[in-house]
Write a protein that holds these residues in place. Structure first.
Motif, PDB file in Angstrom:
ATOM      1  N   TRP A 292      26.559   4.985  31.876  1.00  0.00           N
ATOM      2  CA  TRP A 292      26.801   5.786  30.678  1.00  0.00           C
ATOM      3  C   TRP A 292      27.761   6.935  30.975  1.00  0.00           C
ATOM      4  O   TRP A 292      28.697   7.198  30.223  1.00  0.00           O
ATOM      5  CB  TRP A 292      25.469   6.320  30.157  1.00  0.00           C
ATOM      6  CG  TRP A 292      25.592   7.203  28.957  1.00  0.00           C
ATOM      7  CD1 TRP A 292      25.616   8.569  28.940  1.00  0.00           C
ATOM      8  CD2 TRP A 292      25.726   6.803  27.589  1.00  0.00           C
ATOM      9  NE1 TRP A 292      25.735   9.042  27.658  1.00  0.00           N
ATOM     10  CE2 TRP A 292      25.799   7.968  26.799  1.00  0.00           C
ATOM     11  CE3 TRP A 292      25.763   5.568  26.956  1.00  0.00           C
ATOM     12  CZ2 TRP A 292      25.937   7.946  25.427  1.00  0.00           C
ATOM     13  CZ3 TRP A 292      25.895   5.535  25.573  1.00  0.00           C
ATOM     14  CH2 TRP A 292      25.984   6.707  24.820  1.00  0.00           C
ATOM     15  N   GLN A 293      27.525   7.619  32.082  1.00  0.00           N
ATOM     16  CA  GLN A 293      28.352   8.773  32.420  1.00  0.00           C
ATOM     17  C   GLN A 293      29.792   8.374  32.736  1.00  0.00           C
ATOM     18  O   GLN A 293      30.721   9.155  32.509  1.00  0.00           O
ATOM     19  CB  GLN A 293      27.726   9.520  33.606  1.00  0.00           C
ATOM     20  CG  GLN A 293      26.421  10.228  33.245  1.00  0.00           C
ATOM     21  CD  GLN A 293      25.751  10.874  34.436  1.00  0.00           C
ATOM     22  OE1 GLN A 293      26.029  10.538  35.594  1.00  0.00           O
ATOM     23  NE2 GLN A 293      24.839  11.800  34.174  1.00  0.00           N
ATOM     24  N   LYS A 294      29.991   7.167  33.249  1.00  0.00           N
ATOM     25  CA  LYS A 294      31.332   6.682  33.574  1.00  0.00           C
ATOM     26  C   LYS A 294      32.019   6.035  32.376  1.00  0.00           C
ATOM     27  O   LYS A 294      33.160   5.582  32.493  1.00  0.00           O
ATOM     28  CB  LYS A 294      31.262   5.698  34.731  1.00  0.00           C
ATOM     29  CG  LYS A 294      30.901   6.335  36.063  1.00  0.00           C
ATOM     30  CD  LYS A 294      30.838   5.298  37.177  1.00  0.00           C
ATOM     31  CE  LYS A 294      30.536   5.962  38.519  1.00  0.00           C
ATOM     32  NZ  LYS A 294      30.414   4.942  39.603  1.00  0.00           N
ATOM     33  N   GLY A 295      31.334   5.983  31.239  1.00  0.00           N
ATOM     34  CA  GLY A 295      31.905   5.346  30.064  1.00  0.00           C
ATOM     35  C   GLY A 295      31.986   3.841  30.186  1.00  0.00           C
ATOM     36  O   GLY A 295      32.820   3.202  29.538  1.00  0.00           O
ATOM     37  N   LYS A 296      31.117   3.270  31.013  1.00  0.00           N
ATOM     38  CA  LYS A 296      31.104   1.823  31.228  1.00  0.00           C
ATOM     39  C   LYS A 296      29.711   1.281  30.927  1.00  0.00           C
ATOM     40  O   LYS A 296      29.053   0.693  31.777  1.00  0.00           O
ATOM     41  CB  LYS A 296      31.514   1.497  32.663  1.00  0.00           C
ATOM     42  CG  LYS A 296      32.930   1.937  33.005  1.00  0.00           C
ATOM     43  CD  LYS A 296      33.292   1.615  34.449  1.00  0.00           C
ATOM     44  CE  LYS A 296      34.721   2.031  34.763  1.00  0.00           C
ATOM     45  NZ  LYS A 296      35.092   1.752  36.176  1.00  0.00           N
ATOM     46  N   SER A 297      29.268   1.520  29.699  1.00  0.00           N
ATOM     47  CA  SER A 297      27.929   1.098  29.273  1.00  0.00           C
ATOM     48  C   SER A 297      28.070  -0.036  28.263  1.00  0.00           C
ATOM     49  O   SER A 297      28.259   0.231  27.073  1.00  0.00           O
ATOM     50  CB  SER A 297      27.168   2.276  28.661  1.00  0.00           C
ATOM     51  OG  SER A 297      27.975   2.928  27.677  1.00  0.00           O
TER      52      SER A 297
ATOM     53  N   TRP B 251      26.143  -1.893  26.681  1.00  0.00           N
ATOM     54  CA  TRP B 251      25.201  -1.967  25.558  1.00  0.00           C
ATOM     55  C   TRP B 251      25.585  -1.029  24.403  1.00  0.00           C
ATOM     56  O   TRP B 251      25.123  -1.211  23.281  1.00  0.00           O
ATOM     57  CB  TRP B 251      23.783  -1.623  26.032  1.00  0.00           C
ATOM     58  CG  TRP B 251      23.598  -0.181  26.387  1.00  0.00           C
ATOM     59  CD1 TRP B 251      23.238   0.829  25.543  1.00  0.00           C
ATOM     60  CD2 TRP B 251      23.798   0.438  27.669  1.00  0.00           C
ATOM     61  NE1 TRP B 251      23.183   2.030  26.216  1.00  0.00           N
ATOM     62  CE2 TRP B 251      23.517   1.817  27.524  1.00  0.00           C
ATOM     63  CE3 TRP B 251      24.156  -0.047  28.925  1.00  0.00           C
ATOM     64  CZ2 TRP B 251      23.601   2.707  28.595  1.00  0.00           C
ATOM     65  CZ3 TRP B 251      24.241   0.843  29.986  1.00  0.00           C
ATOM     66  CH2 TRP B 251      23.970   2.192  29.808  1.00  0.00           C
ATOM     67  N   SER B 252      26.427  -0.030  24.670  1.00  0.00           N
ATOM     68  CA  SER B 252      26.749   0.953  23.624  1.00  0.00           C
ATOM     69  C   SER B 252      27.800   0.386  22.678  1.00  0.00           C
ATOM     70  O   SER B 252      28.931   0.882  22.586  1.00  0.00           O
ATOM     71  CB  SER B 252      27.218   2.269  24.251  1.00  0.00           C
ATOM     72  OG  SER B 252      28.337   2.063  25.097  1.00  0.00           O
ATOM     73  N   VAL B 253      27.405  -0.657  21.970  1.00  0.00           N
ATOM     74  CA  VAL B 253      28.327  -1.363  21.073  1.00  0.00           C
ATOM     75  C   VAL B 253      28.853  -0.463  19.963  1.00  0.00           C
ATOM     76  O   VAL B 253      29.939  -0.683  19.430  1.00  0.00           O
ATOM     77  CB  VAL B 253      27.647  -2.620  20.464  1.00  0.00           C
ATOM     78  CG1 VAL B 253      27.425  -3.669  21.526  1.00  0.00           C
ATOM     79  CG2 VAL B 253      26.314  -2.248  19.801  1.00  0.00           C
ATOM     80  N   TRP B 254      28.092   0.578  19.623  1.00  0.00           N
ATOM     81  CA  TRP B 254      28.522   1.497  18.570  1.00  0.00           C
ATOM     82  C   TRP B 254      29.740   2.333  19.041  1.00  0.00           C
ATOM     83  O   TRP B 254      30.450   2.892  18.225  1.00  0.00           O
ATOM     84  CB  TRP B 254      27.385   2.401  18.138  1.00  0.00           C
ATOM     85  CG  TRP B 254      26.858   3.288  19.235  1.00  0.00           C
ATOM     86  CD1 TRP B 254      27.194   4.582  19.506  1.00  0.00           C
ATOM     87  CD2 TRP B 254      25.868   2.932  20.227  1.00  0.00           C
ATOM     88  NE1 TRP B 254      26.499   5.055  20.588  1.00  0.00           N
ATOM     89  CE2 TRP B 254      25.669   4.070  21.044  1.00  0.00           C
ATOM     90  CE3 TRP B 254      25.119   1.774  20.475  1.00  0.00           C
ATOM     91  CZ2 TRP B 254      24.772   4.070  22.118  1.00  0.00           C
ATOM     92  CZ3 TRP B 254      24.226   1.777  21.546  1.00  0.00           C
ATOM     93  CH2 TRP B 254      24.061   2.912  22.340  1.00  0.00           C
ATOM     94  N   LEU B 255      29.965   2.381  20.348  1.00  0.00           N
ATOM     95  CA  LEU B 255      31.131   3.047  20.884  1.00  0.00           C
ATOM     96  C   LEU B 255      32.209   2.067  21.334  1.00  0.00           C
ATOM     97  O   LEU B 255      33.390   2.294  21.105  1.00  0.00           O
ATOM     98  CB  LEU B 255      30.734   3.911  22.108  1.00  0.00           C
ATOM     99  CG  LEU B 255      29.741   5.038  21.864  1.00  0.00           C
ATOM    100  CD1 LEU B 255      29.403   5.710  23.207  1.00  0.00           C
ATOM    101  CD2 LEU B 255      30.292   6.054  20.901  1.00  0.00           C
ATOM    102  N   ASN B 256      31.771   0.969  21.926  1.00  0.00           N
ATOM    103  CA  ASN B 256      32.700   0.050  22.567  1.00  0.00           C
ATOM    104  C   ASN B 256      33.462  -0.838  21.607  1.00  0.00           C
ATOM    105  O   ASN B 256      34.504  -1.382  21.966  1.00  0.00           O
ATOM    106  CB  ASN B 256      31.947  -0.851  23.562  1.00  0.00           C
ATOM    107  CG  ASN B 256      31.255  -0.033  24.647  1.00  0.00           C
ATOM    108  OD1 ASN B 256      31.686   1.081  24.955  1.00  0.00           O
ATOM    109  ND2 ASN B 256      30.187  -0.569  25.210  1.00  0.00           N
ATOM    110  N   LYS B 257      32.940  -1.006  20.400  1.00  0.00           N
ATOM    111  CA  LYS B 257      33.557  -1.975  19.488  1.00  0.00           C
ATOM    112  C   LYS B 257      34.209  -1.323  18.284  1.00  0.00           C
ATOM    113  O   LYS B 257      34.469  -1.964  17.282  1.00  0.00           O
ATOM    114  CB  LYS B 257      32.508  -3.006  19.030  1.00  0.00           C
ATOM    115  CG  LYS B 257      31.994  -3.861  20.195  1.00  0.00           C
ATOM    116  CD  LYS B 257      31.073  -4.962  19.721  1.00  0.00           C
ATOM    117  CE  LYS B 257      30.596  -5.815  20.890  1.00  0.00           C
ATOM    118  NZ  LYS B 257      29.699  -6.908  20.458  1.00  0.00           N
ATOM    119  N   LYS B 258      34.463  -0.040  18.374  1.00  0.00           N
ATOM    120  CA  LYS B 258      35.131   0.646  17.273  1.00  0.00           C
ATOM    121  C   LYS B 258      36.634   0.396  17.347  1.00  0.00           C
ATOM    122  O   LYS B 258      37.191   0.195  18.410  1.00  0.00           O
ATOM    123  CB  LYS B 258      34.856   2.153  17.333  1.00  0.00           C
ATOM    124  CG  LYS B 258      33.429   2.480  16.867  1.00  0.00           C
ATOM    125  CD  LYS B 258      33.221   3.968  16.803  1.00  0.00           C
ATOM    126  CE  LYS B 258      31.837   4.316  16.275  1.00  0.00           C
ATOM    127  NZ  LYS B 258      31.622   5.775  16.195  1.00  0.00           N
TER     128      LYS B 258
END
Length: 262
Positions: free
Chosen positions: A248-253, A255-262
């Motif tokens: 999460w801290q490295k921005g490589k999560s 599962w965080s589809v709400w961030l990764n797929k925008k």
């Protein structure tokens, strides 16, 4: 469609954290893993949650009761006993929190939610694991199967790495223990028809969902598998909690589809 989340266990394998708080409130990057799970469902349009609590249930209730103020900017004037809210951060969630007993097993917890779910199809998962699973694809696969329940099946890389050893006994490299075709396991993220309640008896707090109910559904050819080849990770140990936090801290999560797929 309602989303039911099992959040009542003791989390004994993560005792470094769960002595004080229930495992679903253990934080990944400053937010409880429960929040991360709910964000996954919310991204796909599912915002009606039923959280089945047990151990330290009051802390989960307190988290949501104070959610609005927790994530808002405020000014507190103690001389006038007033609070001014400047910026707010909230979610489109409706959250029903059920205390289902301190020592109640998973199947029995689900049974106690029956009156709140009614006769509708519902989603179900555990409050301690995340994935980049496409919930809409999962539901579509379930509906096509025409079974009572669909379980997401995942392949977990082994906890120990494998060694590459040459004929002269020299270790040349390390590799993650490979995923084998035979190693599919229960990854949570279920879709259930209301008939699943017929497989869980009343007035018994000792029914483990993963035992008799799922085993009997399988015997009746009513248990469908949705194979998920993407990211999936539970948070059972401190090591896994730290790994998720690092992602999460490295921005490589993933599962965080709400961030990764925008």
């Amino acid at each position: 469609m309602k989303v039911v989340i099992l959040a009542g266990g003791f989390g004994t394998r993560l005792s470094e954290e769960t002595t004080l708080i229930p495992k679903p409130l253990v934080e990944i990057g400053g937010k409880p893993i429960l929040w991360h799970i709910m964000k996954i469902y919310s991204y796909y349009g599912f915002n009606d949650f039923i959280i089945l609590t047990g151990y330290k249930s009051h802390l989960i209730k307190d988290y949501f009761i104070n959610y609005y103020n927790r994530y808002s900017d405020i000014t507190i004037d103690m001389s006038t006993n007033s609070v001014e809210i400047h910026k707010t951060y909230t979610e489109p969630w409706k959250v029903t929190i059920l205390y289902t007993g301190q020592n109640t097993m998973t199947g029995s917890r689900i049974k106690k939610a029956q009156e709140y779910i009614g006769k509708e199809q519902f989603l179900l998962t555990y409050g301690d694991g995340v994935a980049d699973i496409n919930i809409q694809d999962l539901i579509k696969a379930h509906n096509n199967s025409k079974k009572i329940i669909t379980m997401t099946a995942v392949q977990q890389t082994g906890r120990f790495g494998a060694l590459v050893i040459k004929d002269n006994n020299m270790i040349t490299s390390f590799m993650e223990k490979p995923k084998g075709e035979e190693s599919w396991i229960n990854g949570g993220f279920f879709v259930c028809q209301p008939e699943v309640f017929n497989y869980i008896p009343n007035n018994d707090d000792n029914i483990i969902f993963e035992r008799a109910p799922l085993e009997n559904l399988a015997k009746d050819n009513q248990l469908n598998a949705f194979k998920h080849f993407g990211f999936w990770k539970p948070m059972d140990t401190l090591r896994e909690k730290e790994e998720l936090t690092d992602m999460w801290q490295k921005g490589k999560s993933p599962w965080s589809v709400w961030l990764n797929k925008k």
